[in-house]
Motif scaffolding. Structure first.
Motif, PDB file in Angstrom:
ATOM      1  N   CYS A  32      15.380  -7.696  -0.185  1.00 56.64           N
ATOM      2  CA  CYS A  32      16.869  -7.635   0.388  1.00 56.64           C
ATOM      3  C   CYS A  32      17.725  -6.528  -0.172  1.00 56.64           C
ATOM      4  CB  CYS A  32      17.687  -8.740   0.464  1.00 56.64           C
ATOM      5  SG  CYS A  32      19.298  -8.338   1.855  1.00 56.64           S
ATOM      6  N   LEU A  33      17.773  -7.138  -1.480  1.00 52.35           N
ATOM      7  CA  LEU A  33      18.683  -5.962  -2.199  1.00 52.35           C
ATOM      8  C   LEU A  33      18.053  -3.754  -2.118  1.00 52.35           C
ATOM      9  CD1 LEU A  33      18.854  -7.398  -5.582  1.00 52.35           C
ATOM     10  CD2 LEU A  33      21.078  -6.786  -3.791  1.00 52.35           C
ATOM     11  N   LEU A  34      16.245  -4.006  -2.066  1.00 53.07           N
ATOM     12  CA  LEU A  34      15.445  -3.055  -1.769  1.00 53.07           C
ATOM     13  C   LEU A  34      15.501  -2.521  -0.579  1.00 53.07           C
ATOM     14  CD1 LEU A  34      14.588  -3.640  -4.516  1.00 53.07           C
ATOM     15  CD2 LEU A  34      11.992  -3.356  -4.275  1.00 53.07           C
ATOM     16  N   ASP A  35      15.051  -3.564   0.394  1.00 53.09           N
ATOM     17  CA  ASP A  35      15.541  -2.539   1.892  1.00 53.09           C
ATOM     18  C   ASP A  35      16.610  -2.574   2.651  1.00 53.09           C
ATOM     19  OD1 ASP A  35      12.442  -3.116   1.159  1.00 53.09           O
ATOM     20  OD2 ASP A  35      12.362  -5.092   2.276  1.00 53.09           O
ATOM     21  N   GLU A  36      17.424  -3.659   2.284  1.00 51.10           N
ATOM     22  CA  GLU A  36      18.851  -3.518   3.666  1.00 51.10           C
ATOM     23  C   GLU A  36      20.235  -2.890   2.305  1.00 51.10           C
ATOM     24  OE1 GLU A  36      19.000  -6.244   6.124  1.00 51.10           O
ATOM     25  OE2 GLU A  36      16.984  -6.970   5.572  1.00 51.10           O
ATOM     26  N   ILE A  37      19.540  -2.610   1.111  1.00 54.09           N
ATOM     27  CA  ILE A  37      21.164  -2.866  -0.003  1.00 54.09           C
ATOM     28  C   ILE A  37      21.414  -1.396  -0.870  1.00 54.09           C
ATOM     29  CG2 ILE A  37      22.934  -3.492  -1.578  1.00 54.09           C
ATOM     30  CD1 ILE A  37      22.882  -5.103   0.994  1.00 54.09           C
ATOM     31  N   LEU A  38      20.693  -1.200  -1.212  1.00 51.43           N
ATOM     32  CA  LEU A  38      20.850   0.345  -2.306  1.00 51.43           C
ATOM     33  C   LEU A  38      20.514   0.557  -1.867  1.00 51.43           C
ATOM     34  CD1 LEU A  38      18.886  -1.441  -5.178  1.00 51.43           C
ATOM     35  CD2 LEU A  38      20.963  -1.507  -4.992  1.00 51.43           C
ATOM     36  N   PRO A  39      19.578   1.266  -0.926  1.00 48.98           N
ATOM     37  CA  PRO A  39      19.527   2.631  -0.152  1.00 48.98           C
ATOM     38  C   PRO A  39      20.724   3.066   1.039  1.00 48.98           C
ATOM     39  CG  PRO A  39      17.287   0.913   0.207  1.00 48.98           C
ATOM     40  CD  PRO A  39      18.624   0.366  -0.309  1.00 48.98           C
TER      41      PRO A  39
END
Length: 492
Positions: free
Chosen positions: A140-147
């Motif tokens: 979730c962090l890599l796909d939906e938050i950090l970018p």
């Protein structure tokens, strides 16, 4: 350049500045990138010393998938531009009871020494459970938050189910998966880079261990500076102006908006938009006229916790390496690991170092091994309080500790970077290695969009903070915010 259409000015040519400048150039904006140092790269660069390639900050690549995505958003093929070498043996921890714990891929994790077979089974069970529990959050962090540019509603909508996990303490989370004290110590030692004891870190910092299990650690085949070099090449090809050795004196404000940047000697570059990727603290305290600093930025500068300071001790020497591990730790129990972040006496009993030549032997002359370690700094309020005598004492202690761990070590090349070096030569605010302390709450970081029209911020004092992919995304998000305000199509 026309006064009617001034360029976008980007301050700082680290990964954040290079990414922001390239994103703007690709969007058709005229860009001038100003860097105080003589070369680009900032904390993700290398220095050549007597045939050795030393790091100026970042020491490895974690989460390469996020780095590939960032390069892709800039129209670049990361694997073609920056070939990576996997770190096959990433992490080895030595404990006082004689146990040696190896961390890396799940099937390679093992314990040597007392109770090795039983402890290996417990280690793999704990790692497997942790990976299973944390993998959805990691994705979730890599796909939906950090970018994406930080947004509280967006973050809560996607992370609400994980908030109890994120709110806990790192030491307690580790204890739930690893009942054996030796295994807890080894797993906690992965967090040493933060400069903070596990008891004072949020459980969210365990994402670093999940990244190791999910994707492994890697090195660019020519050194960490290859990442910045690839962005620099693309930026020049896009027609941007890059000026190194160009320290900005101040950001000029007129009628409540950015008007120009002023360089030493009085040179003035008109600008309506500035992205400052130096520390937000420096923008507040040095670059903006005091009367023009927005209250919100001044409040953030007061509340944001600085990360730790340290002395980089880098050497190339001849000795018989005890293993081929990239990271080698000698640590006490998890509950005492905060002691590694306080200045030592007589010699450093516990140590942590990286050995990049175990992965890339060509970084040093034949027959020599590079070791890079960080001696803790404590007891000073500002970088200017540090003295050369303090560096000499800390170096003596740390070298004594290395000689005790590596009998027969013959040092051939030695380099140190102390808090003043990090502040003056590498332009880290107050010599703080990560700007804002790892684990700080998102609201303690500086925003990309500021209340001052025309001023945007990026870099490691803006969320998502430190790390190679995070630095790139902070620049991309600041550029996206600028373009969105100007109504450019395609802006995030």
């Amino acid at each position: 350049m026309s006064l009617d259409s001034p360029p976008c000015i980007v301050l700082g040519a680290g990964l954040a500045g290079l990414s922001a400048a390239l994103a703007l150039a690709r969007a058709g904006r005229e860009v001038v990138l100003l860097e105080a140092a003589d070369t680009v790269g900032g904390c993700c660069s290398n220095a050549q010393v007597e045939g050795c390639t030393f790091n100026n900050g970042a020491v490895y690549v974690a989460v390469p998938s996020l780095l590939r995505r960032a390069f892709g958003e800039l129209g670049l093929d990361f694997d073609a531009e920056v070939p990576l070498a996997p770190i096959v043996h990433p992490h080895e921890t030595h404990l006082d009871d004689g146990a040696v714990v190896h961390l890396g891929a799940l099937d390679a994790a093992r314990v040597e020494g007392p109770g090795g077979r039983t402890r290996t089974a417990l280690l793999r069970d704990g790692l497997r459970a942790m990976q299973r529990d944390w993998q959805p959050l990691y994705r979730c962090l890599l796909d939906e938050i950090l970018p994406f540019e930080p947004s509280l509603p967006r973050t809560l909508a996607r992370l609400w189910r994980y908030l109890p996990k994120l709110a806990g303490r790192a030491d307690r989370a580790i204890g739930r998966y690893f009942p054996d004290p030796a295994l807890r110590a080894a797993v906690a030692s992965i967090l040493l880079y933060t400069g903070t004891a596990p008891q004072r870190l949020p459980a969210s910092q365990l994402i670093g261990l999940v990244a190791l299990l999910e994707e492994g650690f890697h090195l660019p085949r020519t050194g960490m500076g290859a990442i910045a070099a690839a962005l620099h090449r693309a930026l020049l090809a896009a027609g941007a102006t890059v000026r190194c050795g160009c320290r900005v004196e101040r950001i000029e404000v007129r009628q409540g908006a950015v008007a120009a940047v002023v360089l030493p000697g009085g040179e003035r570059i008109p600008a309506r938009d500035v992205i400052a990727t130096c520390a937000g603290f420096a923008v507040v305290e040095r670059l903006l006229p005091p009367q023009d600093v927005p209250r919100a930025l001044r409040r953030t500068a007061r509340r944001a916790p600085l990360s730790h300071r340290a002395i980089a001790v880098q050497l190339a020497g001849r000795f018989e390496p005890p293993s081929g591990a990239f990271i080698v730790n000698h640590v006490p129990d998890m509950e005492r690991q905060g002691e590694l972040h306080r200045a030592a006496g007589a010699s450093a009993r516990w140590l942590s170092w990286t050995a990049p030549t175990t992965v890339l032997p060509g970084l040093a002359p034949a027959g020599t091994t590079i070791i890079e370690t960080y001696a803790p700094v404590s007891g000073i309020a500002r970088a200017d309080d540090w003295t050369p005598a303090m560096t000499g004492q800390a170096l003596e202690w740390h070298l004594a500790g290395l000689h005790a761990r590596l009998p027969g070590l013959k040092v051939e090349t030695l380099r140190t970077l102390d808090p003043r070096d990090f502040a003056d030569r590498h332009h880290l605010y107050e010599g703080a290695l990560y700007g804002i302390a790892p684990g700080a709450a998102p609201d303690r970081y500086f925003p990309h969009r500021t209340p001052l029209p025309g001023l945007f911020l990026a870099g490691q004092t803006t969320f998502p903070g430190f790390g190679v992919p995070a630095a790139m995304y902070s620049g991309l998000q600041a550029a996206g915010a600028l373009l969105a305000m100007k109504g450019d199509a395609g802006a995030k």
